[in-house]
Structure formats: structure tokens, C-alpha cells
Write an enzyme that holds these catalytic residues in place. Structure first.
Site: not given
Length: 670
Positions: A316, A318
Site C-alpha cells: 500500500y 500511503r
């Protein structure tokens, strides 16, 4: 038995469907399915007569938000609701951050899933990770939802409270926000320093010494230190510390003096050094390095990273954590050993601590997905996706490799009363740089190799030269350096940096010139108004504290209503009520008496009773007395615009502020 899995994007849904197989139906919500009303027409009839409904937040009722399903999402919600009714189980598999948690909660409410829906979270889209996530679900984290809801409410209160003041004082279509305004203030402060800067001339004298040759710089003559930029007052150009400023004649004489004789080594200083590899990527460091190495904008970096994540190539994207899982650490070490041998990694794995205190958001760093890392050439990727994956791959593996080791050397040289200095370094162990180069910007002559000499050694001077230089104005931020500066002071979060920059550009507050962020006159005027009447909004410390408070809500240590009451009812609501509708002005330091302000929707220069519109392509630091004369006489669209065009600076070519600023946006402010 059937299980409905709801994700955010169709491309992610397709990939996850292939990993879960039969018995699962995976569908996309296409992002948020509920939000505050953005137009009067979206307000439900039962609330249409309420004074607070247009704001979408009932402040007097504990800051209760009014959520609606936008017309653009009605079809999606209807389809998902029908699928949920027919499913035995519903898993909300939105992104593993605050925004994703809030989307999951909104889905639960919009689809009528009850008070205890199941949350499915994962940080990479691989078969093992997806199947494990489907087995290990958890409840919705309402503290995270509360933090995101508080952020959304603050954005709405500030946007609907401050933006109309900007419309009435400057022009329609403008906006202010939590992080956006602090970022704009930082850019404006730097531009104002450039506007006030007075360049001072000085001379730099260097000599090419020895064989093999290296560069030495004169730092003193007859015991007097030569002036460098730090010795001058940036606002006056005057010398402020004792130092020698050479005349052109003296510089020429010094060059001739050096060419006529050898130099002697007066002192040698050798110091061992080691440099640790950089940590694996967080969101902000990925944006910074992709900007420097790939010339990507932060938005481009995040768009490409999103595709890599959804394609199952990286974890991921972020995150503010540089830490790696144990399996990722072992995978990185395995790649390094296979490529460079067992001696390429230290005996113990390296660990990188997460700065985030919130355990729910201290995700793993951005790294190649899976238990073993796929080499870039084996991914099937191309173009920007391959370039960014390669950067992430090399950074992750390098983070587990040896330090760079070497020796820093400093030489002091003499020729009569002239002293010169040279610095350099020699690498004895390249360590992680075998795979990943992380050379600091501006290293310059420090990177040169110096000969192994002793005190008293005489070295020939092959050449000498003098260069007239001028003290530089403070440098502008690049998009990457602004992200770094905001992160350093705790302003913004991983998911916000790209949107901050996009908003500043869309509003006409900034433009990118030669990869540097240039504040427009409109941006300076907006920042001037906010600085005068909303000092807290542009204060990075205040904004950083807001982020810290939201973090406290996210871990349940601070009550949402108590924070919003302090922030709004006891704070900004009172400030907004007192703020006047008043056109701001910005003084022009190089043109005494001149100010830039707004008249009838135009940015104008005013001086001695005369006014004229400023060419929008003219950067604030270019407004000199000569240019001001051209502007006021009506000739500025000639030479000024031609000069700007030659430098590649023309982007907007005139028109009123209303035309350039654009229509008010419906999305929340950053």
C-alpha cells in the site's frame, strides 16, 4: 454460501476476485458513497428549512453531519444494496487508512449492514495476503472513523467560513483550507524573501592543483578571509561581517600570483566516515525521490503507485512508516546476497522505526509485494510503472545492505600569504551504493578524490581562475522539497501532499517553472489576507498541532466533540465573524511606495496614484523598478512578456482573476 467483498476500484476488484474464487463476489464502490451536501439541491426535503443544512454540519447538535448519497453514486449504492441483501456475508475491504475506514463505515450505513459489519484489510494484493485477510476480519475502528469525520467537518467549516471572505475580498472561486493555507504561506514567505533580496557581487578564486588534478578554493589572503554569500545582508547587499571583498583588479592579481608559483600542503586532516543506507520508502520520501530521479510530480508518483498497488506489484502506497515486515526484510537480504554475495549485507537485519504513534496507521513501508521480490525485468511492466517499481525495488533491497565507508580528507594549502582549501573523499566500501545511489544534492567538490600527501609537500598549480558571482536569492521550493518541509514540521499526512499541490495549482496560487514552485501574485494576495486575519490558519505549528489532535482522536485519546468545540466554537467561528471583507495588498520592496492589490477582479500595480494590471506571467520577484515603469506606462506586454516567454514562464496569458481562478470546487479542501 456467498460472500460479498466491497473494494474501492474496479481494477482492484478484478484482481481480488481472481484470488478469492468461487463463493465470493467482489464489487467496487468507486470511492466514497456518502458525503456532505455540496449544493442546495442535494439537501433532503426534511432538512431544507433548517438554517444549518446548507453547511451540512449541525454545530449546535454536537457537530452532527448531514450525509447524503450524491446523485452520481445512487446507482452504485442501489446495486451494492441488492447484492448485500442476497449475500450471507459482507466484507468491507476498502483501503487500510483513515479514509478507507471512513468509506467502509459509510458503506455500512448506506447499505444497512447493521452495527457490527466486518472489515477486511490488507496491505498488498497477493493471493496469500488476500486469502489471509478474508479469514481474519475485524470490526470497524470507530476511533479512526471519528478522526476522518472530524477532518471532513473541519474542512467544511473552514471552507464555508473563510472562502466567501476571499471571494468578496479578492475574487470568486478561491479557497482556504487546513494544510493548503499553511503550504501557501511557506511558499509566499520564500517568494517575499526573493522579492526583497539585493544581490551583492563577490569573487571566487580557485586553482587546479597537483597531478592528478584537484580543485582548491582560496579562503584567505594575508590573514583576511574572503567574503562568501553568508557574509552579506540579503536585504541590503551590504557586508555584515568582517571579510575581504576583492575588486576585479585584485582578483586578477590573485590569479596571476597563483599561476606563478606552487603551493605547499600546510595541513592534512583525514576522518573516516560511514553512511547508512536510506530507509525504505514512505509516501513522502517516494514522492521526493521520484521527483528527483524520475522527474515525476507528486500526483504522478501517486497515480503510478496506485496502479502498481492495484496490480499486486507493491504494498500500500500511503504510509508514514519506513519499517519492513520480517518476511520483507528477509526477501530484501536474499536479493542483495544473490546479486553481490553474502558479504553485501550486515550480520543482523536492519530495522527502521516508524515515526507514526498510531498503531492502526503505522503500516509497512512501500516495497515490492510478496514473500520474495520480483526483479523489475520480470514484472512485465513498462514506462513509468517500470521506472517507479525499479526505484522501489532498489531502495528496499539497498536498505538491508552494508554502509558506505571511506575517508574524508581536508587539505589546507599555502602560497605565500594566500591560503586555499580542498575537501574530498575516498570510498573504501561502496556498500548499498552498488545498487542505489543516494548522493546528497550539492555535494560538488566534496566528492573529488584527493592525493595521498603529507604536510610540507609541494604541489604544482596547473591553472587558476577568478569568477565573479552574486549572492543568490533564497531558492524556491520544488514540489518535492515542499513535501519534505511540510513533513518535517508535521503538517499534512501521506494521503494529502499530492492533493495540496494540485489544489494550489488549480486555484492559480502557484505554477511550476523549471520544476520550481512559483507563487503567483494571486497566491501572494490570498496568503497576505489569510496572514493578516487568520494567522493560525497559516501557522505551520498550529496546523501541525491540528494533525496531532486528529491523531489523538484516531487512537481514542481525545473526544471528537470536545476537540471540534475548542477548534470551532471557541476558536475559528469567532475569528471568522470578526474578519473584514477587505482587499489585501502586497508591498514591492524594490519599488518604494508601490503595492500590488486587487481592483475590479484584476491584480494591479499601484504607485503614485497610477494603477495598471500586472501581466499574470510575471513572477513576483521579477517586479523591479524598470519593469514597474513598463507596467504603468502600458508597455509591459512587450519586453516583459517576451522575456518571460524566452524563459518558458508563460502559462496563463491574461484575463480577470475570476476567469483564471476557476469555479468553486465541490470537493473538500486539503
Amino acid at each position: 454460501m456467498s460472500t460479498l467483498v466491497i473494494v474501492e476500484s474496479p481494477s482492484k476488484a478484478k484482481k481480488i476476485q481472481s484470488y478469492l474464487g468461487s463463493g465470493y463476489v467482489v464489487r467496487a464502490s468507486l470511492g466514497h458513497v456518502r458525503d456532505l451536501p455540496s449544493t442546495k439541491a442535494e439537501i433532503p426535503a426534511k432538512y431544507a428549512g433548517e438554517a444549518w443544512a446548507r453547511l451540512g454540519v449541525h454545530v449546535e447538535e454536537g457537530f452532527k453531519p448531514l450525509y447524503i448519497v450524491p446523485a452520481s453514486k445512487a446507482k452504485v449504492v442501489k446495486e451494492l444494496r441488492e447484492l448485500a441483501k442476497g449475500a450471507d456475508r459482507v466484507l468491507l475491504a476498502t483501503d487500510p487508512d483513515r479514509e478507507g475506514e471512513a468509506i467502509a463505515w459509510h458503506l455500512a450505513r448506506a447499505l444497512g449492514l447493521g452495527t457490527d459489519p466486518e472489515r477486511m484489510t490488507f496491505h498488498e494484493i497477493t493471493k496469500d495476503a488476500i486469502q489471509a485477510a478474508a479469514r481474519r476480519t475485524r470490526p470497524i475502528d470507530y476511533a479512526l472513523v471519528g478522526a476522518q469525520e472530524s477532518r471532513r467537518i473541519i474542512d467544511r467549516l473552514l471552507g464555508y467560513g473563510v472562502s466567501p471572505l476571499l471571494w468578496n475580498s479578492i475574487s470568486s472561486g478561491l479557497s482556504a483550507g487546513r494544510v493548503q493555507s499553511a503550504a501557501l504561506a511557506a511558499l509566499a514567505h520564500r517568494e517575499q524573501a526573493r522579492m526583497a533580496h539585493v544581490a551583492a557581487p563577490y569573487w571566487r578564486v580557485t586553482a587546479t592543483v597537483g597531478e592528478p588534478a584537484f580543485t582548491a578554493t582560496v579562503f584567505s589572503v594575508s590573514g583576511k578571509r574572503l567574503a562568501t554569500p553568508k557574509d552579506f545582508d540579503p536585504a541590503t547587499g551590504q557586508l555584515r561581517t568582517p571579510a575581504l571583498v576583492l575588486t576585479p583588479e585584485q582578483a586578477a592579481q590573485l590569479v596571476a600570483f597563483l599561476k606563478a608559483r606552487p603551493v605547499t600542503v600546510a595541513a592534512v586532516e583525514r576522518t573516516p566516515y560511514s553512511t547508512r543506507p536510506p530507509a525504505p520508502f514512505t509516501t513522502s520520501t517516494l514522492q521526493q525521490e521520484a521527483s528527483k530521479g524520475l522527474k515525476f510530480s507528486p500526483k504522478q508518483s501517486m497515480d503510478v503507485a496506485q496502479r502498481l498497488y492495484e496490480g499486486g506489484h507493491i504494498t500500500y502506497m500511503r504510509t508514514d512508516s519506513p519499517s519492513l515486515s520480517e518476511e520483507a526484510t528477509q526477501a530484501a537480504r536474499a536479493v542483495a546476497v544473490a546479486a553481490f554475495g553474502a558479504s553485501a549485507v550486515p550480520a543482523a537485519p536492519r530495522e527502521y522505526a516508524a515515526k507514526a504513534k498510531n498503531a492502526q496507521e503505522a503500516h509497512e513501508a512501500i516495497r515490492p509485494a510478496g514473500r520474495s521480490f520480483k526483479a523489475p525485468q520480470d514484472t512485465g511492466l513498462s514506462g513509468g510503472e517500470l521506472a517507479l517499481y525499479d526505484l522501489i525495488y532498489r531502495r528496499t533491497v539497498a536498505s538491508q545492505m552494508l554502509d558506505v565507508q571511506g575517508t574524508k580528507t581536508g587539505l589546507t594549502l599555502k602560497a605565500g600569504g594566500v591560503q586555499l582549501g580542498a575537501t574530498g573523499r575516498t570510498v573504501t566500501e561502496p556498500g548499498f551504493t552498488r545498487l542505489y545511489q543516494d548522493v546528497p544534492e550539492g555535494e560538488g567538490e566534496d566528492a573529488q578524490a584527493l592525493p595521498d600527501v603529507q604536510e610540507g609537500t609541494t604541489l604544482p598549480v596547473q591553472d587558476a581562475r577568478a569568477e565573479e558571482k552574486h549572492t543568490p536569492a533564497p531558492g524556491r521550493f520544488t514540489e518535492a522539497s515542499l513535501v519534505r518541509a511540510l513533513e518535517k514540521v508535521g503538517v499534512g499526512r501521506p494521503s494529502t501532499y499530492a492533493s495540496i499541490l494540485s489544489t494550489l495549482d488549480a486555484r492559480g496560487y502557484t505554477r511550476v517553472v523549471k520544476r520550481q514552485l512559483t507563487v503567483t501574485w494571486l497566491g501572494l494576495l490570498v496568503s497576505a489576507y489569510l496572514s493578516k486575519f487568520f494567522a493560525d490558519l497559516v501557522d505551520v505549528q498550529f496546523t501541525a498541532q491540528m494533525e496531532a489532535d486528529l491523531d489523538q482522536i484516531a487512537v481514542g485519546a481525545l473526544r471528537r466533540e470536545a476537540y471540534l468545540t475548542r477548534f470551532w466554537t471557541e476558536g475559528f467561528a469567532r475569528v471568522i465573524a470578526r474578519a473584514p471583507q477587505q482587499a489585501p495588498s502586497v508591498p514591492v520592496p524594490r519599488v518604494p511606495g508601490a503595492v500590488v492589490t486587487v481592483k475590479a477582479g484584476e491584480v494591479v500595480l499601484s504607485l503614485d496614484g497610477r494603477s495598471a494590471p500586472l501581466p499574470p506571467e510575471l513572477s513576483p520577484d521579477e517586479l523591479t523598478a524598470e519593469v514597474a515603469g513598463e507596467v504603468l506606462s502600458g508597455t509591459a506586454l512587450g519586453p516583459v512578456r517576451r522575456a518571460a516567454t524566452r524563459e518558458g514562464k508563460v502559462r496563463r496569458t491574461g484575463g480577470s482573476l475570476k476567469k483564471r481562478a476557476g469555479a468553486p470546487r465541490k470537493k473538500k479542501a486539503a
